[in-house]
Motif scaffolding. Sequence first.
Motif, PDB file in Angstrom:
ATOM      1  N   LEU A  28      -6.930  -9.019  -5.763  1.00 51.68           N
ATOM      2  CA  LEU A  28      -8.183  -8.288  -5.624  1.00 51.68           C
ATOM      3  C   LEU A  28      -7.945  -7.105  -4.710  1.00 51.68           C
ATOM      4  O   LEU A  28      -7.024  -7.110  -3.893  1.00 51.68           O
ATOM      5  N   GLY A  29      -8.745  -6.104  -4.880  1.00 48.75           N
ATOM      6  CA  GLY A  29      -8.618  -4.936  -4.035  1.00 48.75           C
ATOM      7  C   GLY A  29      -7.449  -4.063  -4.437  1.00 48.75           C
ATOM      8  O   GLY A  29      -7.175  -3.857  -5.620  1.00 48.75           O
ATOM      9  N   THR A  30      -6.748  -3.578  -3.466  1.00 50.18           N
ATOM     10  CA  THR A  30      -5.653  -2.624  -3.659  1.00 50.18           C
ATOM     11  C   THR A  30      -4.389  -3.137  -2.988  1.00 50.18           C
ATOM     12  O   THR A  30      -4.432  -3.599  -1.855  1.00 50.18           O
ATOM     13  N   MET A  31      -3.289  -3.048  -3.721  1.00 41.71           N
ATOM     14  CA  MET A  31      -2.010  -3.394  -3.113  1.00 41.71           C
ATOM     15  C   MET A  31      -1.117  -2.176  -3.049  1.00 41.71           C
ATOM     16  O   MET A  31      -1.050  -1.412  -4.008  1.00 41.71           O
ATOM     17  N   CYS A  93       4.974  -5.066   1.130  1.00 45.42           N
ATOM     18  CA  CYS A  93       3.746  -5.005   0.351  1.00 45.42           C
ATOM     19  C   CYS A  93       2.575  -5.164   1.313  1.00 45.42           C
ATOM     20  O   CYS A  93       2.678  -5.818   2.349  1.00 45.42           O
ATOM     21  N   ALA A  94       1.496  -4.541   0.965  1.00 48.55           N
ATOM     22  CA  ALA A  94       0.314  -4.548   1.811  1.00 48.55           C
ATOM     23  C   ALA A  94      -0.916  -4.671   0.926  1.00 48.55           C
ATOM     24  O   ALA A  94      -0.912  -4.203  -0.213  1.00 48.55           O
ATOM     25  N   LEU A  95      -1.956  -5.260   1.458  1.00 54.00           N
ATOM     26  CA  LEU A  95      -3.147  -5.543   0.659  1.00 54.00           C
ATOM     27  C   LEU A  95      -4.410  -5.236   1.445  1.00 54.00           C
ATOM     28  O   LEU A  95      -4.491  -5.502   2.643  1.00 54.00           O
ATOM     29  N   THR A  96      -5.347  -4.656   0.753  1.00 57.33           N
ATOM     30  CA  THR A  96      -6.696  -4.586   1.268  1.00 57.33           C
ATOM     31  C   THR A  96      -7.638  -5.138   0.215  1.00 57.33           C
ATOM     32  O   THR A  96      -7.406  -4.949  -0.978  1.00 57.33           O
ATOM     33  N   ARG A  97      -8.687  -5.770   0.640  1.00 54.04           N
ATOM     34  CA  ARG A  97      -9.651  -6.332  -0.293  1.00 54.04           C
ATOM     35  C   ARG A  97     -10.542  -5.255  -0.908  1.00 54.04           C
ATOM     36  O   ARG A  97     -11.287  -5.517  -1.845  1.00 54.04           O
ATOM     37  N   PHE A 105      -4.516   5.804  -0.548  1.00 52.96           N
ATOM     38  CA  PHE A 105      -3.413   4.912  -0.928  1.00 52.96           C
ATOM     39  C   PHE A 105      -2.256   4.953   0.053  1.00 52.96           C
ATOM     40  O   PHE A 105      -1.624   3.962   0.333  1.00 52.96           O
ATOM     41  N   GLY A 106      -1.959   6.091   0.581  1.00 54.16           N
ATOM     42  CA  GLY A 106      -0.783   6.244   1.423  1.00 54.16           C
ATOM     43  C   GLY A 106      -1.023   5.997   2.901  1.00 54.16           C
ATOM     44  O   GLY A 106      -0.099   6.118   3.702  1.00 54.16           O
ATOM     45  N   ARG A 107      -2.209   5.622   3.264  1.00 50.90           N
ATOM     46  CA  ARG A 107      -2.539   5.383   4.665  1.00 50.90           C
ATOM     47  C   ARG A 107      -2.252   3.938   5.045  1.00 50.90           C
ATOM     48  O   ARG A 107      -2.886   3.010   4.547  1.00 50.90           O
ATOM     49  N   SER A 108      -1.338   3.739   5.958  1.00 52.57           N
ATOM     50  CA  SER A 108      -1.003   2.376   6.393  1.00 52.57           C
ATOM     51  C   SER A 108      -2.214   1.665   6.969  1.00 52.57           C
ATOM     52  O   SER A 108      -2.397   0.457   6.758  1.00 52.57           O
ATOM     53  N   ASP A 109      -3.056   2.401   7.674  1.00 53.61           N
ATOM     54  CA  ASP A 109      -4.195   1.765   8.340  1.00 53.61           C
ATOM     55  C   ASP A 109      -5.310   1.385   7.367  1.00 53.61           C
ATOM     56  O   ASP A 109      -6.293   0.757   7.765  1.00 53.61           O
ATOM     57  N   ALA A 110      -5.168   1.740   6.101  1.00 50.25           N
ATOM     58  CA  ALA A 110      -6.158   1.353   5.098  1.00 50.25           C
ATOM     59  C   ALA A 110      -5.951  -0.076   4.601  1.00 50.25           C
ATOM     60  O   ALA A 110      -6.824  -0.631   3.933  1.00 50.25           O
ATOM     61  N   TYR A 111      -4.797  -0.649   4.917  1.00 49.33           N
ATOM     62  CA  TYR A 111      -4.458  -1.983   4.425  1.00 49.33           C
ATOM     63  C   TYR A 111      -4.676  -3.026   5.513  1.00 49.33           C
ATOM     64  O   TYR A 111      -4.335  -2.814   6.668  1.00 49.33           O
ATOM     65  N   GLU A 112      -5.216  -4.154   5.112  1.00 50.25           N
ATOM     66  CA  GLU A 112      -5.571  -5.193   6.063  1.00 50.25           C
ATOM     67  C   GLU A 112      -4.447  -6.187   6.310  1.00 50.25           C
ATOM     68  O   GLU A 112      -4.334  -6.747   7.401  1.00 50.25           O
TER      69      GLU A 112
END
Length: 124
Positions: A28-31, A93-97, A105-112
């Motif tokens: 779910l969300g964005t990876m 890999c990084a994920l945000t809901r 997409f390219g912002r590290s701080d956008a991922y949880e």
Amino acid sequence: VQLQASGGGLVQTGGSLRLSCTPSIGTLGTMGWFRQAPGKEREFVAATRFSFGSPYYAASVKGRFTTSRDNAKSTLYLQMNSLKPEDTAAYYCALTRRNLIVSSFGRSDAYEFWGQGTLVTVSS
């Protein structure tokens, strides 16, 4: 939330590897995929939203790397072809809901949530 990343290894220039990432909360969300080479800052590689839209790639990997997903396995893949020595890095890999907008997409701080990283080494 855990992200289990795997698939790294040693490969010769021009070779291929496929990384996989399985989030414990499902697809779910964005990876996103990021990488960090020794002595360098973390950089964006690719990202995709699970529910809609097309994957987005950094210019340095576009045409060589592709993402795909297996919703039944809740797994996202990063297929890396035509590898170059400059692709050598730890890949995360990084994920945000949330369904990110492309400009985020390219912002590290956008991922949880972040995986532990898997090392890719491309020999010349």
